[in-house]
Design a protein around this motif. Structure first.
Motif, PDB file in Angstrom:
ATOM      1  N   UNK A  34       0.849  -1.177   0.000  1.00 12.18           N
ATOM      2  CA  UNK A  34       0.000   0.000   0.000  1.00 12.18           C
ATOM      3  C   UNK A  34       0.889   1.232   0.000  1.00 12.18           C
ATOM      4  N   UNK A  35       0.389   2.321  -0.557  1.00 11.04           N
ATOM      5  CA  UNK A  35       1.079   3.599  -0.462  1.00 11.04           C
ATOM      6  C   UNK A  35       0.170   4.615   0.203  1.00 11.04           C
ATOM      7  N   UNK A  36       0.596   5.111   1.345  1.00 15.07           N
ATOM      8  CA  UNK A  36      -0.138   6.142   2.046  1.00 15.07           C
ATOM      9  C   UNK A  36       0.327   7.517   1.593  1.00 15.07           C
ATOM     10  N   UNK A  37      -0.600   8.458   1.548  1.00 17.07           N
ATOM     11  CA  UNK A  37      -0.285   9.830   1.208  1.00 17.07           C
ATOM     12  C   UNK A  37      -0.751  10.748   2.321  1.00 17.07           C
ATOM     13  N   UNK A  38      -0.041  11.836   2.508  1.00 20.82           N
ATOM     14  CA  UNK A  38      -0.410  12.854   3.481  1.00 20.82           C
ATOM     15  C   UNK A  38      -0.300  14.205   2.798  1.00 20.82           C
ATOM     16  N   UNK A  39      -1.435  14.837   2.561  1.00 21.12           N
ATOM     17  CA  UNK A  39      -1.484  16.136   1.905  1.00 21.12           C
ATOM     18  C   UNK A  39      -1.529  17.236   2.957  1.00 21.12           C
ATOM     19  N   UNK A  40      -0.679  18.241   2.798  1.00 19.31           N
ATOM     20  CA  UNK A  40      -0.567  19.330   3.753  1.00 19.31           C
ATOM     21  C   UNK A  40      -1.051  20.638   3.153  1.00 19.31           C
ATOM     22  N   UNK A  41      -1.606  21.478   4.002  1.00 20.09           N
ATOM     23  CA  UNK A  41      -2.040  22.802   3.578  1.00 20.09           C
ATOM     24  C   UNK A  41      -1.956  23.768   4.752  1.00 20.09           C
ATOM     25  N   UNK A  42      -1.924  25.062   4.453  1.00 21.05           N
ATOM     26  CA  UNK A  42      -1.955  26.091   5.484  1.00 21.05           C
ATOM     27  C   UNK A  42      -0.629  26.799   5.738  1.00 21.05           C
ATOM     28  N   UNK A  43       0.475  26.128   5.540  1.00 21.50           N
ATOM     29  CA  UNK A  43       1.802  26.693   5.721  1.00 21.50           C
ATOM     30  C   UNK A  43       2.735  26.151   4.645  1.00 21.50           C
ATOM     31  N   UNK A  44       3.912  26.734   4.574  1.00 23.41           N
ATOM     32  CA  UNK A  44       4.899  26.277   3.603  1.00 23.41           C
ATOM     33  C   UNK A  44       5.373  24.880   3.980  1.00 23.41           C
ATOM     34  N   UNK A  45       5.077  23.914   3.122  1.00 17.09           N
ATOM     35  CA  UNK A  45       5.330  22.513   3.425  1.00 17.09           C
ATOM     36  C   UNK A  45       6.806  22.234   3.683  1.00 17.09           C
ATOM     37  N   UNK A  46       7.673  22.876   2.932  1.00 15.02           N
ATOM     38  CA  UNK A  46       9.105  22.622   3.068  1.00 15.02           C
ATOM     39  C   UNK A  46       9.672  23.089   4.406  1.00 15.02           C
ATOM     40  N   UNK A  47       8.909  23.813   5.201  1.00 14.18           N
ATOM     41  CA  UNK A  47       9.349  24.234   6.526  1.00 14.18           C
ATOM     42  C   UNK A  47       9.145  23.152   7.585  1.00 14.18           C
ATOM     43  N   UNK A  48       8.536  22.029   7.207  1.00 12.85           N
ATOM     44  CA  UNK A  48       8.171  20.995   8.168  1.00 12.85           C
ATOM     45  C   UNK A  48       8.920  19.698   7.946  1.00 12.85           C
ATOM     46  N   UNK A  49       9.501  19.185   9.032  1.00  6.44           N
ATOM     47  CA  UNK A  49       9.896  17.797   9.031  1.00  6.44           C
ATOM     48  C   UNK A  49       8.638  16.960   9.183  1.00  6.44           C
ATOM     49  N   UNK A  50       8.599  15.805   8.551  1.00  9.19           N
ATOM     50  CA  UNK A  50       7.391  14.989   8.530  1.00  9.19           C
ATOM     51  C   UNK A  50       7.654  13.599   9.086  1.00  9.19           C
TER      52      UNK A  50
END
Length: 125
Positions: A18-34
């Motif tokens: 399976x491949x899980x996805x996590x879509x982010x919104x609201x802030x600059x994504x590259x500023x976050x470690x995940x």
């Protein structure tokens, strides 16, 4: 603060993928470690995998190393968890998490300040 939405969970036979996805919104994504965490019924939440802001560093729990791969596409504001050779013990709710301006890959749940709602993964034997 960033909003996270997981998808891609489902029912799969042992040995499948399976491949899980996590879509982010609201802030600059590259500023976050995940990171990805999982929690089975009656069990505590455990670390699965994490990736640095640029994607150049990753970490995996011993239980998934060699089977799971974390990746991110900052242009799409999305982090992925590719899960191969799935086992029944992988059955859990999987959660995506974000740490604002992380300096390194973090395996600690308390380091993350944003969480998705979770997506269920069930592996049958």
């Amino acid at each position: 603060q960033v909003q996270l939405v997981e998808s891609g969970g489902g029912l799969v036979q042992a040995g499948g993928s399976l491949r899980l996805s996590c879509a982010a919104s609201g802030r600059t994504f590259s500023n976050y470690g995940m990171g990805w965490f999982r929690q089975a019924p009656g069990k505590e939440r455990e670390f699965v995998s994490a990736i640095s802001r640029s994607g150049d560093r990753t970490s995996y729990s011993d239980s998934v190393k060699g089977r799971f791969t974390i990746s991110r596409d900052n242009a799409k504001n999305t982090v992925y968890l590719q899960m191969n050779s799935l086992k029944p013990e992988d059955t859990a709710a999987y959660f995506c998490a974000a740490e604002y301006y992380a300096f390194r890959v973090n395996t600690k749940e308390g380091a993350y300040d944003s969480w998705g709602q979770g997506t269920q993964v069930t592996v049958s034997s």
